[in-house]
Design an enzyme around this catalytic site. Structure first.
Site, PDB file in Angstrom:
ATOM      1  N   TYR A 191      33.764  31.740  39.694  1.00  0.00           N
ATOM      2  CA  TYR A 191      35.071  32.345  40.011  1.00  0.00           C
ATOM      3  C   TYR A 191      35.346  32.256  41.512  1.00  0.00           C
ATOM      4  O   TYR A 191      36.402  31.784  41.945  1.00  0.00           O
ATOM      5  CB  TYR A 191      35.078  33.815  39.552  1.00  0.00           C
ATOM      6  CG  TYR A 191      36.227  34.638  40.106  1.00  0.00           C
ATOM      7  CD1 TYR A 191      37.499  34.565  39.541  1.00  0.00           C
ATOM      8  CD2 TYR A 191      36.043  35.498  41.194  1.00  0.00           C
ATOM      9  CE1 TYR A 191      38.550  35.321  40.047  1.00  0.00           C
ATOM     10  CE2 TYR A 191      37.091  36.255  41.691  1.00  0.00           C
ATOM     11  CZ  TYR A 191      38.338  36.167  41.117  1.00  0.00           C
ATOM     12  OH  TYR A 191      39.377  36.908  41.616  1.00  0.00           O
ATOM     13  N   GLU A 209      35.673  38.411  46.814  1.00  0.00           N
ATOM     14  CA  GLU A 209      34.525  37.693  46.236  1.00  0.00           C
ATOM     15  C   GLU A 209      34.178  36.456  47.072  1.00  0.00           C
ATOM     16  O   GLU A 209      33.060  35.945  46.992  1.00  0.00           O
ATOM     17  CB  GLU A 209      34.829  37.265  44.797  1.00  0.00           C
ATOM     18  CG  GLU A 209      34.711  38.374  43.776  1.00  0.00           C
ATOM     19  CD  GLU A 209      33.293  38.868  43.566  1.00  0.00           C
ATOM     20  OE1 GLU A 209      32.417  38.043  43.292  1.00  0.00           O
ATOM     21  OE2 GLU A 209      33.068  40.087  43.671  1.00  0.00           O
ATOM     22  N   LYS A 233      38.138  30.146  43.626  1.00  0.00           N
ATOM     23  CA  LYS A 233      39.084  30.840  44.513  1.00  0.00           C
ATOM     24  C   LYS A 233      38.964  30.336  45.956  1.00  0.00           C
ATOM     25  O   LYS A 233      39.892  30.449  46.741  1.00  0.00           O
ATOM     26  CB  LYS A 233      38.834  32.352  44.449  1.00  0.00           C
ATOM     27  CG  LYS A 233      39.342  33.011  43.167  1.00  0.00           C
ATOM     28  CD  LYS A 233      40.854  33.246  43.236  1.00  0.00           C
ATOM     29  CE  LYS A 233      41.353  34.059  42.056  1.00  0.00           C
ATOM     30  NZ  LYS A 233      42.789  34.335  42.120  1.00  0.00           N
ATOM     31  N   THR A 262      40.550  36.610  47.303  1.00  0.00           N
ATOM     32  CA  THR A 262      39.675  37.721  46.898  1.00  0.00           C
ATOM     33  C   THR A 262      38.494  37.956  47.837  1.00  0.00           C
ATOM     34  O   THR A 262      37.969  37.000  48.441  1.00  0.00           O
ATOM     35  CB  THR A 262      39.115  37.433  45.483  1.00  0.00           C
ATOM     36  OG1 THR A 262      38.005  38.290  45.218  1.00  0.00           O
ATOM     37  CG2 THR A 262      38.621  35.994  45.326  1.00  0.00           C
TER      38      THR A 262
HETATM   39  P1  NAP Z   1      44.170  40.365  35.455  1.00  0.00           P
HETATM   40  O1  NAP Z   1      44.575  41.749  35.069  1.00  0.00           O
HETATM   41  O2  NAP Z   1      42.975  39.747  34.843  1.00  0.00           O
HETATM   42  O3  NAP Z   1      45.445  39.426  35.182  1.00  0.00           O
HETATM   43  C1  NAP Z   1      45.329  38.026  35.218  1.00  0.00           C
HETATM   44  C2  NAP Z   1      46.635  37.424  34.759  1.00  0.00           C
HETATM   45  O4  NAP Z   1      46.508  35.998  34.762  1.00  0.00           O
HETATM   46  C3  NAP Z   1      47.049  37.814  33.328  1.00  0.00           C
HETATM   47  O5  NAP Z   1      48.437  37.938  33.264  1.00  0.00           O
HETATM   48  C4  NAP Z   1      46.600  36.607  32.530  1.00  0.00           C
HETATM   49  O6  NAP Z   1      47.309  36.418  31.334  1.00  0.00           O
HETATM   50  C5  NAP Z   1      46.944  35.500  33.517  1.00  0.00           C
HETATM   51  N1  NAP Z   1      46.287  34.237  33.188  1.00  0.00           N
HETATM   52  C6  NAP Z   1      44.965  34.009  32.997  1.00  0.00           C
HETATM   53  N2  NAP Z   1      44.747  32.720  32.707  1.00  0.00           N
HETATM   54  C7  NAP Z   1      45.957  32.107  32.709  1.00  0.00           C
HETATM   55  C8  NAP Z   1      46.393  30.791  32.461  1.00  0.00           C
HETATM   56  N3  NAP Z   1      45.535  29.820  32.143  1.00  0.00           N
HETATM   57  N4  NAP Z   1      47.720  30.529  32.563  1.00  0.00           N
HETATM   58  C9  NAP Z   1      48.605  31.506  32.850  1.00  0.00           C
HETATM   59  N5  NAP Z   1      48.247  32.779  33.087  1.00  0.00           N
HETATM   60  C10 NAP Z   1      46.939  33.080  33.017  1.00  0.00           C
HETATM   61  O7  NAP Z   1      43.971  40.262  37.036  1.00  0.00           O
HETATM   62  P2  NAP Z   1      44.478  41.250  38.204  1.00  0.00           P
HETATM   63  O8  NAP Z   1      43.436  42.288  38.439  1.00  0.00           O
HETATM   64  O9  NAP Z   1      45.879  41.641  37.941  1.00  0.00           O
HETATM   65  O10 NAP Z   1      44.407  40.268  39.462  1.00  0.00           O
HETATM   66  C11 NAP Z   1      45.507  39.452  39.821  1.00  0.00           C
HETATM   67  C12 NAP Z   1      45.020  38.304  40.682  1.00  0.00           C
HETATM   68  O11 NAP Z   1      44.386  38.805  41.846  1.00  0.00           O
HETATM   69  C13 NAP Z   1      43.991  37.404  40.015  1.00  0.00           C
HETATM   70  O12 NAP Z   1      44.216  36.089  40.493  1.00  0.00           O
HETATM   71  C14 NAP Z   1      42.663  37.912  40.538  1.00  0.00           C
HETATM   72  O13 NAP Z   1      41.702  36.887  40.515  1.00  0.00           O
HETATM   73  C15 NAP Z   1      43.055  38.319  41.934  1.00  0.00           C
HETATM   74  N6  NAP Z   1      42.292  39.419  42.538  1.00  0.00           N
HETATM   75  C16 NAP Z   1      42.139  40.592  41.873  1.00  0.00           C
HETATM   76  C17 NAP Z   1      41.476  41.639  42.477  1.00  0.00           C
HETATM   77  C18 NAP Z   1      41.289  42.957  41.775  1.00  0.00           C
HETATM   78  O14 NAP Z   1      40.422  43.733  42.218  1.00  0.00           O
HETATM   79  N7  NAP Z   1      42.079  43.285  40.765  1.00  0.00           N
HETATM   80  C19 NAP Z   1      40.964  41.493  43.781  1.00  0.00           C
HETATM   81  C20 NAP Z   1      41.170  40.271  44.434  1.00  0.00           C
HETATM   82  C21 NAP Z   1      41.847  39.242  43.814  1.00  0.00           C
HETATM   83  P3  NAP Z   1      46.838  37.130  29.960  1.00  0.00           P
HETATM   84  O15 NAP Z   1      47.407  38.521  30.009  1.00  0.00           O
HETATM   85  O16 NAP Z   1      47.459  36.243  28.944  1.00  0.00           O
HETATM   86  O17 NAP Z   1      45.343  37.124  29.940  1.00  0.00           O
HETATM   87  O1  G4F Z   2      34.367  45.434  38.097  1.00  0.00           O
HETATM   88  P1  G4F Z   2      33.678  44.140  38.290  1.00  0.00           P
HETATM   89  O2  G4F Z   2      33.539  43.250  37.094  1.00  0.00           O
HETATM   90  O3  G4F Z   2      34.440  43.429  39.482  1.00  0.00           O
HETATM   91  P2  G4F Z   2      34.032  42.260  40.501  1.00  0.00           P
HETATM   92  O4  G4F Z   2      32.968  41.393  39.961  1.00  0.00           O
HETATM   93  O5  G4F Z   2      33.769  42.904  41.815  1.00  0.00           O
HETATM   94  O6  G4F Z   2      35.374  41.395  40.536  1.00  0.00           O
HETATM   95  C1  G4F Z   2      36.642  42.032  40.629  1.00  0.00           C
HETATM   96  O7  G4F Z   2      36.967  42.191  41.994  1.00  0.00           O
HETATM   97  C2  G4F Z   2      37.133  40.961  42.728  1.00  0.00           C
HETATM   98  C3  G4F Z   2      37.464  41.341  44.171  1.00  0.00           C
HETATM   99  O8  G4F Z   2      36.273  41.524  44.883  1.00  0.00           O
HETATM  100  C4  G4F Z   2      38.242  40.156  42.085  1.00  0.00           C
HETATM  101  F1  G4F Z   2      38.425  38.998  42.785  1.00  0.00           F
HETATM  102  C5  G4F Z   2      37.880  39.833  40.643  1.00  0.00           C
HETATM  103  O9  G4F Z   2      38.980  39.148  40.035  1.00  0.00           O
HETATM  104  C6  G4F Z   2      37.659  41.161  39.899  1.00  0.00           C
HETATM  105  O10 G4F Z   2      38.879  41.841  39.828  1.00  0.00           O
HETATM  106  O11 G4F Z   2      32.213  44.391  38.851  1.00  0.00           O
HETATM  107  C7  G4F Z   2      31.976  45.153  40.004  1.00  0.00           C
HETATM  108  C8  G4F Z   2      30.485  45.398  40.178  1.00  0.00           C
HETATM  109  C9  G4F Z   2      29.626  44.122  40.091  1.00  0.00           C
HETATM  110  O12 G4F Z   2      28.645  44.171  41.104  1.00  0.00           O
HETATM  111  C10 G4F Z   2      28.955  44.223  38.739  1.00  0.00           C
HETATM  112  O13 G4F Z   2      27.672  43.585  38.665  1.00  0.00           O
HETATM  113  O14 G4F Z   2      30.047  46.209  39.116  1.00  0.00           O
HETATM  114  C11 G4F Z   2      28.809  45.724  38.623  1.00  0.00           C
HETATM  115  N1  G4F Z   2      28.632  46.206  37.258  1.00  0.00           N
HETATM  116  C12 G4F Z   2      27.639  47.036  36.844  1.00  0.00           C
HETATM  117  N2  G4F Z   2      27.748  47.267  35.542  1.00  0.00           N
HETATM  118  C13 G4F Z   2      29.412  45.914  36.203  1.00  0.00           C
HETATM  119  C14 G4F Z   2      28.846  46.573  35.109  1.00  0.00           C
HETATM  120  N3  G4F Z   2      30.516  45.145  36.097  1.00  0.00           N
HETATM  121  C15 G4F Z   2      31.104  45.040  34.863  1.00  0.00           C
HETATM  122  N4  G4F Z   2      32.236  44.315  34.743  1.00  0.00           N
HETATM  123  N5  G4F Z   2      30.568  45.661  33.767  1.00  0.00           N
HETATM  124  C16 G4F Z   2      29.425  46.446  33.836  1.00  0.00           C
HETATM  125  O15 G4F Z   2      28.964  46.988  32.838  1.00  0.00           O
END
Ligand code: NAP
Ligand code: G4F
Length: 383
Positions: free
Chosen positions: A157, A135, A161, A133
């Site tokens: 987190y 992050e 990671k 990520t």
């Molecule tokens: P998400 O929607 O939160 O999905 C996470 C998945 O992991 C869900 O299927 C969840 O199951 C499963 N999970 C959580 N805890 C678990 C456990 N203890 N054992 C087995 N499964 C578990 O996340 P996403 O946005 O699809 O992201 C996918 C991956 O990419 C994650 O590793 C995230 O950290 C990483 N990532 C995401 C982003 C982004 O912007 N979306 C960017 C960079 C990296 P449940 O449905 O049961 O909760």
């Molecule tokens: O949408 P966020 O919660 O995503 P964040 O923290 O960037 O993390 C996501 O992206 C990562 C990749 O860079 C993944 F690895 C991670 O698993 C996840 O998918 O927050 C984005 C930004 C932050 O700066 C937060 O402080 O939005 C700001 N924010 C402002 N108001 C908020 C809010 N975030 C959330 N969730 N809720 C608010 O009300």
């Protein structure tokens, strides 16, 4: 014979899109799903096949990233050609509340996958994708961030990671495994979890426009994110595992936007103009004008008059409870390596991502609005 893939986190946003994509490519997809008190398969229900059917291309296994025996058994049974390790406690703010659990799932969970492949003698067969990520860059040391930019994680987190990133590199170097990191910047979609900022905003603005929510409370409006569409990003995951040699890649759009501007753009999509005043915890946003033609087409004429009455009201507010103890203020990625070596090119822009999310949430929330209206009528009838 098609290939076999194992996806951890198949019920999540990326897992669902990736499963669909791989099935279309002829893969048999196995997914690990946690036991929950509800089905929790909404995102993949359209792919579900009855366990009694022969030749299924989607097979689910109960499992958990914290259970080594379970992970090892599943990998031993499936013997996948490709493993996509997407499972994680993926919410940054929640990781401050559950740091130990997050480390266990997001950090050690990755080790459990790598060790299982090694112990089972599958290092030659199973290629591994690790969901790393942006992050990791946290307090950014370089702008834009690329593969060589030093990491400075800013949350439990991101620290978990970081372990997962390096253990993946270590197993690649130590055991010659085909193990890769995709360092993905934020990617969103209509399937995005409801508590991430983009989806929280597109749901709330749809509800405000339809008159079923009054206002929205936000955290830090000034942080900047490089947002892409999850549909584009899962294609990069696939490409990373199709290369001749394992490597790590940044996946990003190269465009960064504040949360405030994301809200402005999402409102604009339905013909509403907002203006922000004040700063920090005192910042507020109000509707200053409505393009009636756009609003009428996208939301509906009947909802116009009630929203017009709210012109000038503070409908966007800040609640410091959403602030993070340590924030990542700016992310912007340089995906030159992925564009060059993987020929990866995103199809969506931020504008088309927002359009997709707003269209989907307006449609979803209209059902809720309709039910509410119906409920009101029934109540009147009985009165
Ligand atoms: P998400 O929607 O939160 O999905 C996470 C998945 O992991 C869900 O299927 C969840 O199951 C499963 N999970 C959580 N805890 C678990 C456990 N203890 N054992 C087995 N499964 C578990 O996340 P996403 O946005 O699809 O992201 C996918 C991956 O990419 C994650 O590793 C995230 O950290 C990483 N990532 C995401 C982003 C982004 O912007 N979306 C960017 C960079 C990296 P449940 O449905 O049961 O909760
Ligand atoms: O949408 P966020 O919660 O995503 P964040 O923290 O960037 O993390 C996501 O992206 C990562 C990749 O860079 C993944 F690895 C991670 O698993 C996840 O998918 O927050 C984005 C930004 C932050 O700066 C937060 O402080 O939005 C700001 N924010 C402002 N108001 C908020 C809010 N975030 C959330 N969730 N809720 C608010 O009300």
């Amino acid at each position: 014979m098609g290939k076999t893939a194992l996806i951890t986190g198949i019920t999540g946003q990326d897992g669902a899109y990736l499963a669909e994509y791989l099935i279309k490519k002829g893969y048999t997809v196995h997914g690990i799903k946690r036991r929950a008190s509800l089905f929790n398969t909404d995102r993949i229900d359209h792919l579900y096949q009855d366990p009694q059917l022969d030749n299924r291309n989607l097979i689910l296994h109960y499992g958990d990233m914290t259970d080594s025996l379970n992970i090892t058994n599943i990998i031993g049974d499936v013997k996948p050609d490709e493993i996509y390790n997407l499972a994680a406690q993926s919410h940054v703010k929640v990781s401050f509340d559950t740091p130990e659990y997050t480390a266990n799932v997001d950090g050690l969970g990755t080790l459990r996958i790598l060790e299982a492949v090694r112990l089972l003698g599958l290092t030659e067969k199973s290629r591994i994708y690790q969901a790393s990520t942006s992050e990791l860059y946290g307090l950014v040391q370089e702008i834009p961030q690329k593969e060589t930019t030093p990491f400075y994680p800013r949350s439990p987190y991101a620290v978990a990671k970081m372990y997962a990133y390096w253990i993946t590199v270590n197993y690649r170097e130590a055991y010659n495994m085909f193990a890769c990191n995709g360092i993905l910047f934020n990617h969103e979609s209509p399937l995005r979890g409801e508590t991430f900022v983009t989806r929280k905003v597109t749901r709330a603005l749809s509800r405000i426009a339809l008159g079923i929510q009054n206002d929205i409370y936000m955290g830090n409006l000034s942080s900047k994110r490089d947002w892409g569409h999850a549909k584009d990003y899962i294609k990069a995951m696939y490409l990373i595992l199709q290369q001749d040699a394992p490597d790590d890649y940044v996946i990003a759009t190269g465009v960064t936007t504040t949360i405030r501007d994301f809200i402005t753009m999402a409102f604009k999509e339905i013909g509403v103009t907002v203006a922000f005043k004040g700063d920090g915890a005192n910042e507020t946003g109000e509707i200053v004008s409505i393009d009636e033609a756009v609003f009428g087409t996208k939301i509906g004429e009947t909802y116009l008059a009630p929203l017009k009455k709210r012109l000038g009201e503070k409908i966007i507010k800040v609640d410091p409870k959403y602030f993070r103890p340590t924030e990542v203020e700016l992310l912007i990625g340089d995906a030159t390596k992925a564009r060059t070596k993987l020929s990866w090119e995103p199809q969506y822009t931020l504008e088309t991502l927002i359009k997709d999310m707003m269209q989907s949430d307006v449609k979803e929330m209209k059902k809720e609005a309709y039910l509410k209206e119906g409920g009101y009528r029934i109540l009147n009838y009985f009165e």
